[in-house]
Design an enzyme around this catalytic site. Structure first.
Site, short mmCIF file in Angstrom:
data_model
loop_
_atom_site.label_atom_id
_atom_site.label_comp_id
_atom_site.label_asym_id
_atom_site.label_seq_id
_atom_site.Cartn_x
_atom_site.Cartn_y
_atom_site.Cartn_z
N ASN A 1 -0.92 61.60 -7.37
CA ASN A 1 -0.27 62.06 -7.17
C ASN A 1 1.13 61.90 -6.59
O ASN A 1 1.31 60.60 -6.13
CB ASN A 1 -1.34 63.55 -5.72
CG ASN A 1 -1.70 62.31 -4.33
OD1 ASN A 1 -2.59 61.13 -4.78
ND2 ASN A 1 -1.43 62.59 -3.34
N ILE A 2 2.09 62.73 -6.94
CA ILE A 2 3.11 61.78 -6.43
C ILE A 2 3.80 63.25 -5.37
O ILE A 2 4.29 64.56 -6.03
CB ILE A 2 3.98 62.03 -7.62
CG1 ILE A 2 3.18 60.55 -8.84
CG2 ILE A 2 5.47 61.36 -7.46
CD1 ILE A 2 3.81 60.38 -9.53
N GLU A 3 4.51 62.43 -4.12
CA GLU A 3 4.81 63.83 -3.63
C GLU A 3 6.25 63.21 -3.02
O GLU A 3 7.19 62.93 -3.77
CB GLU A 3 4.67 64.21 -2.03
CG GLU A 3 3.07 63.82 -1.53
CD GLU A 3 2.19 63.70 0.24
OE1 GLU A 3 1.47 64.13 -0.03
OE2 GLU A 3 3.03 63.12 0.89
N CYS B 1 0.24 67.07 -8.52
CA CYS B 1 -1.04 66.45 -8.05
C CYS B 1 -1.53 65.61 -8.65
O CYS B 1 -1.12 65.30 -10.47
CB CYS B 1 -2.46 67.37 -8.22
SG CYS B 1 -1.63 69.14 -6.91
N GLU C 1 -3.82 65.27 -11.07
CA GLU C 1 -4.97 65.77 -12.50
C GLU C 1 -3.36 66.40 -13.27
O GLU C 1 -3.77 65.85 -14.12
CB GLU C 1 -5.99 67.27 -12.31
CG GLU C 1 -6.76 66.84 -11.32
CD GLU C 1 -6.46 66.78 -9.10
OE1 GLU C 1 -5.50 66.70 -9.10
OE2 GLU C 1 -7.25 67.56 -8.42
N CYS D 1 -7.07 71.34 -6.69
CA CYS D 1 -6.58 72.75 -5.73
C CYS D 1 -6.33 73.72 -7.43
O CYS D 1 -6.85 73.82 -8.30
CB CYS D 1 -4.97 71.90 -6.03
SG CYS D 1 -3.73 71.71 -6.58
N CYS E 1 -3.77 72.71 -10.24
CA CYS E 1 -4.92 72.67 -11.11
C CYS E 1 -6.00 73.17 -12.14
O CYS E 1 -5.76 72.52 -13.54
CB CYS E 1 -4.84 70.73 -10.64
SG CYS E 1 -3.87 69.98 -9.85
#
Length: 134
Positions: free
Chosen positions: A42-44, A53, A55, A86, A89
């Site tokens: 995941n990359i915020e 996310c 996935e 989520c 995803c």
């Protein structure tokens, strides 16, 4: 049967997650029918809606490399239960994964649950639900 190598790849890639806000690292490993594994974390972003996310990162990497047939996915996080994907995803997964594809969810306590795509998102919105474009 749980694909232990795929789960290990998901656990390893989660360490690369960029999560300065939530501190919640997630990793995913996607096995294609050709035998190649694509990983994602995941990359915020400070603007939360543009966060991606793990996935979806793995799926989009595979698709961008020309892979469109998938065999299994593993998702890992430090969660109380095996980490569930989520809703966003799940919808992306339903676009590209066969209904019978196995998805292995795990946490750092070595608890793993396996679901099919259909079990994760029953009665999903699909392309055939849209009216045909003239």
């Amino acid at each position: 049967m749980i694909n232990k190598e795929l789960v290990e790849a998901a656990l390893k890639i989660r360490e690369q997650a960029y999560v300065p806000y939530s501190k919640f690292q997630v990793g995913a490993a996607l096995l294609t029918k050709s035998g190649k594994v694509y990983t994602g974390c995941n990359i915020e972003n400070a603007a939360y809606p543009v966060t991606c996310c793990a996935e979806r990162v793995a799926i989009f990497k595979a698709i961008s490399e020309g892979e469109t047939e998938f065999q299994e996915l593993a998702v890992a996080a430090d969660s109380a239960r095996p980490v569930p994907p989520c809703g966003s995803c799940r919808q992306v997964m339903s676009e590209f994964f066969p209904k019978t594809m196995n998805i292995h969810l795990t946490n750092l306590k070595n608890e793993t649950k396996t679901f099919t795509m259909e079990e994760l998102l029953p009665f999903s919105f699909e392309t055939h639900d849209m009216p045909e474009n003239g």
